[in-house]
Design a protein around this motif. Sequence first.
Motif, PDB file in Angstrom:
ATOM      1  N   ALA A  65      47.968  12.231  59.885  1.00  0.00           N
ATOM      2  CA  ALA A  65      49.427  12.181  59.775  1.00  0.00           C
ATOM      3  C   ALA A  65      49.975  10.918  59.100  1.00  0.00           C
ATOM      4  O   ALA A  65      50.959  11.006  58.358  1.00  0.00           O
ATOM      5  CB  ALA A  65      50.054  12.360  61.155  1.00  0.00           C
ATOM      6  N   PRO A  66      49.396   9.733  59.305  1.00  0.00           N
ATOM      7  CA  PRO A  66      49.941   8.555  58.612  1.00  0.00           C
ATOM      8  C   PRO A  66      49.752   8.592  57.094  1.00  0.00           C
ATOM      9  O   PRO A  66      50.417   7.833  56.375  1.00  0.00           O
ATOM     10  CB  PRO A  66      49.156   7.390  59.223  1.00  0.00           C
ATOM     11  CG  PRO A  66      48.685   7.893  60.538  1.00  0.00           C
ATOM     12  CD  PRO A  66      48.381   9.340  60.292  1.00  0.00           C
ATOM     13  N   ASP A 114      54.758  13.372  66.844  1.00  0.00           N
ATOM     14  CA  ASP A 114      55.007  12.169  66.044  1.00  0.00           C
ATOM     15  C   ASP A 114      53.973  11.118  66.391  1.00  0.00           C
ATOM     16  O   ASP A 114      53.707  10.845  67.564  1.00  0.00           O
ATOM     17  CB  ASP A 114      56.408  11.624  66.308  1.00  0.00           C
ATOM     18  CG  ASP A 114      57.495  12.525  65.745  1.00  0.00           C
ATOM     19  OD1 ASP A 114      57.412  12.848  64.555  1.00  0.00           O
ATOM     20  OD2 ASP A 114      58.400  12.912  66.509  1.00  0.00           O
ATOM     21  N   VAL A 115      53.369  10.551  65.376  1.00  0.00           N
ATOM     22  CA  VAL A 115      52.435   9.442  65.537  1.00  0.00           C
ATOM     23  C   VAL A 115      52.937   8.290  64.683  1.00  0.00           C
ATOM     24  O   VAL A 115      53.907   8.438  63.942  1.00  0.00           O
ATOM     25  CB  VAL A 115      50.998   9.847  65.121  1.00  0.00           C
ATOM     26  CG1 VAL A 115      50.490  10.973  66.000  1.00  0.00           C
ATOM     27  CG2 VAL A 115      50.956  10.260  63.664  1.00  0.00           C
ATOM     28  N   ALA A 116      52.292   7.153  64.798  1.00  0.00           N
ATOM     29  CA  ALA A 116      52.717   5.989  64.021  1.00  0.00           C
ATOM     30  C   ALA A 116      52.724   6.342  62.538  1.00  0.00           C
ATOM     31  O   ALA A 116      51.694   6.737  61.988  1.00  0.00           O
ATOM     32  CB  ALA A 116      51.783   4.811  64.283  1.00  0.00           C
ATOM     33  N   GLU A 168      53.487  19.179  62.186  1.00  0.00           N
ATOM     34  CA  GLU A 168      54.095  20.432  62.602  1.00  0.00           C
ATOM     35  C   GLU A 168      52.988  21.389  63.027  1.00  0.00           C
ATOM     36  O   GLU A 168      51.977  21.534  62.332  1.00  0.00           O
ATOM     37  CB  GLU A 168      54.924  21.049  61.483  1.00  0.00           C
ATOM     38  CG  GLU A 168      56.190  20.268  61.163  1.00  0.00           C
ATOM     39  CD  GLU A 168      57.104  21.022  60.215  1.00  0.00           C
ATOM     40  OE1 GLU A 168      56.953  22.267  60.091  1.00  0.00           O
ATOM     41  OE2 GLU A 168      57.961  20.375  59.597  1.00  0.00           O
ATOM     42  N   PHE A 169      53.205  22.067  64.166  1.00  0.00           N
ATOM     43  CA  PHE A 169      52.207  22.973  64.720  1.00  0.00           C
ATOM     44  C   PHE A 169      52.762  24.398  64.802  1.00  0.00           C
ATOM     45  O   PHE A 169      53.891  24.608  65.250  1.00  0.00           O
ATOM     46  CB  PHE A 169      51.801  22.537  66.136  1.00  0.00           C
ATOM     47  CG  PHE A 169      50.943  21.311  66.182  1.00  0.00           C
ATOM     48  CD1 PHE A 169      49.563  21.407  66.156  1.00  0.00           C
ATOM     49  CD2 PHE A 169      51.523  20.049  66.279  1.00  0.00           C
ATOM     50  CE1 PHE A 169      48.767  20.269  66.214  1.00  0.00           C
ATOM     51  CE2 PHE A 169      50.734  18.910  66.332  1.00  0.00           C
ATOM     52  CZ  PHE A 169      49.358  19.025  66.300  1.00  0.00           C
ATOM     53  N   TYR A 170      51.941  25.369  64.387  1.00  0.00           N
ATOM     54  CA  TYR A 170      52.278  26.780  64.480  1.00  0.00           C
ATOM     55  C   TYR A 170      51.056  27.532  64.987  1.00  0.00           C
ATOM     56  O   TYR A 170      49.925  27.234  64.583  1.00  0.00           O
ATOM     57  CB  TYR A 170      52.684  27.348  63.119  1.00  0.00           C
ATOM     58  CG  TYR A 170      53.870  26.662  62.492  1.00  0.00           C
ATOM     59  CD1 TYR A 170      55.158  27.167  62.668  1.00  0.00           C
ATOM     60  CD2 TYR A 170      53.693  25.513  61.719  1.00  0.00           C
ATOM     61  CE1 TYR A 170      56.258  26.531  62.094  1.00  0.00           C
ATOM     62  CE2 TYR A 170      54.787  24.871  61.144  1.00  0.00           C
ATOM     63  CZ  TYR A 170      56.059  25.396  61.334  1.00  0.00           C
ATOM     64  OH  TYR A 170      57.137  24.759  60.770  1.00  0.00           O
ATOM     65  N   SER A 171      51.274  28.500  65.847  1.00  0.00           N
ATOM     66  CA  SER A 171      50.178  29.359  66.289  1.00  0.00           C
ATOM     67  C   SER A 171      50.436  30.778  65.804  1.00  0.00           C
ATOM     68  O   SER A 171      51.581  31.214  65.662  1.00  0.00           O
ATOM     69  CB  SER A 171      50.033  29.345  67.813  1.00  0.00           C
ATOM     70  OG  SER A 171      51.191  29.872  68.440  1.00  0.00           O
ATOM     71  N   MET A 172      49.346  31.502  65.545  1.00  0.00           N
ATOM     72  CA  MET A 172      49.434  32.886  65.105  1.00  0.00           C
ATOM     73  C   MET A 172      48.528  33.759  65.964  1.00  0.00           C
ATOM     74  O   MET A 172      47.508  33.285  66.489  1.00  0.00           O
ATOM     75  CB  MET A 172      49.019  33.027  63.634  1.00  0.00           C
ATOM     76  CG  MET A 172      49.929  32.321  62.656  1.00  0.00           C
ATOM     77  SD  MET A 172      49.705  32.917  60.955  1.00  0.00           S
ATOM     78  CE  MET A 172      50.595  34.490  61.056  1.00  0.00           C
ATOM     79  N   SER A 173      48.898  35.028  66.075  1.00  0.00           N
ATOM     80  CA  SER A 173      48.135  35.945  66.913  1.00  0.00           C
ATOM     81  C   SER A 173      46.871  36.455  66.225  1.00  0.00           C
ATOM     82  O   SER A 173      46.137  37.250  66.810  1.00  0.00           O
ATOM     83  CB  SER A 173      49.013  37.139  67.311  1.00  0.00           C
ATOM     84  OG  SER A 173      49.507  37.811  66.151  1.00  0.00           O
ATOM     85  N   GLY A 174      46.602  36.010  65.005  1.00  0.00           N
ATOM     86  CA  GLY A 174      45.468  36.521  64.252  1.00  0.00           C
ATOM     87  C   GLY A 174      44.274  35.592  64.214  1.00  0.00           C
ATOM     88  O   GLY A 174      44.049  34.764  65.103  1.00  0.00           O
ATOM     89  N   THR A 175      43.513  35.717  63.141  1.00  0.00           N
ATOM     90  CA  THR A 175      42.251  35.014  62.946  1.00  0.00           C
ATOM     91  C   THR A 175      42.473  33.722  62.153  1.00  0.00           C
ATOM     92  O   THR A 175      43.568  33.493  61.623  1.00  0.00           O
ATOM     93  CB  THR A 175      41.283  35.906  62.161  1.00  0.00           C
ATOM     94  OG1 THR A 175      41.819  36.097  60.829  1.00  0.00           O
ATOM     95  CG2 THR A 175      41.106  37.261  62.834  1.00  0.00           C
ATOM     96  N   PRO A 176      41.435  32.896  62.006  1.00  0.00           N
ATOM     97  CA  PRO A 176      41.568  31.721  61.139  1.00  0.00           C
ATOM     98  C   PRO A 176      41.951  32.081  59.708  1.00  0.00           C
ATOM     99  O   PRO A 176      42.786  31.419  59.097  1.00  0.00           O
ATOM    100  CB  PRO A 176      40.174  31.085  61.208  1.00  0.00           C
ATOM    101  CG  PRO A 176      39.644  31.494  62.537  1.00  0.00           C
ATOM    102  CD  PRO A 176      40.159  32.881  62.771  1.00  0.00           C
ATOM    103  N   ALA A 177      41.348  33.148  59.168  1.00  0.00           N
ATOM    104  CA  ALA A 177      41.704  33.577  57.814  1.00  0.00           C
ATOM    105  C   ALA A 177      43.167  33.986  57.743  1.00  0.00           C
ATOM    106  O   ALA A 177      43.858  33.708  56.754  1.00  0.00           O
ATOM    107  CB  ALA A 177      40.800  34.722  57.366  1.00  0.00           C
TER     108      ALA A 177
END
Length: 270
Positions: A30-31, A66-68, A73-82
Amino acid sequence: MHDNSKTRVLIANDDGIQSGYMHALACALAPYAEVFVFAPEVEQSGVGHAFTVRRGLALKKRNPVDVAEGHVEFYSMSGTPADCVKFALGHFATHGLSTEGAGPGLFDVCFSGVNLGENSGVSSLYSGTVAGAREAALWGVPGIALSLRGTNANMLDVAKSFAVSVVKNRLFEQIPVGTFWNVNFPKATAETFKGFKATKMALGMFTDHYSHEGNLWQLDGDKLWNEQAKDSDDYLLNQGYATITPHRIDQTDQESLEVINEMLEGGGMI
């Protein structure tokens, strides 16, 4: 506001949105980058390159971190990594969370991981983590899969440092279009870690066996680590090295292609 001067990083995994290893990677980057995480809502280990096409996908925005000098931003999905990588690159980057809006812009690199469990050798063919990096390569985005063979915290630090170096030094620009990196970190301490090796993919199969309990068959097995080629990822990972193995999207075997053409031309096939 998005900072267009920063490298834009996508992170996915197959261990799920709750993975502490993935969160650690995101916060480490993130930095130095704009970081967006798209991860499955539940664990998807071993799903390979499966994706969802006959049912809808649920998307949920999670609490940002938030980090230094940085933000994730985080999002989750009901599917697979692909699915996660496909949506992030194919839609979110240009449209955001709507069908007509504006997204944050194209991603510069995609990391998949850090995965708990190795994905070297033939493991890479089954791995949802590796599929995340492969999906990025399909979109023309440099993809890098990161996996730990063991749970040693020192190796997680090494994996994070490696990813930071890739971003800070823009090493991802050295990954040719149509290829991606599969990077694995060994069971090792700071004293026993031997450094990095560029390797080829091991081809040795697992020692699969099944036990029968009630009406169920349970798979178990391992790899014959030291019986692999000495310049392969399985062998060198087992010797204490972190391995970097470049994979190609194009799986065409040119020698077989020539043989098939000869058969067709000679009338021996049809």
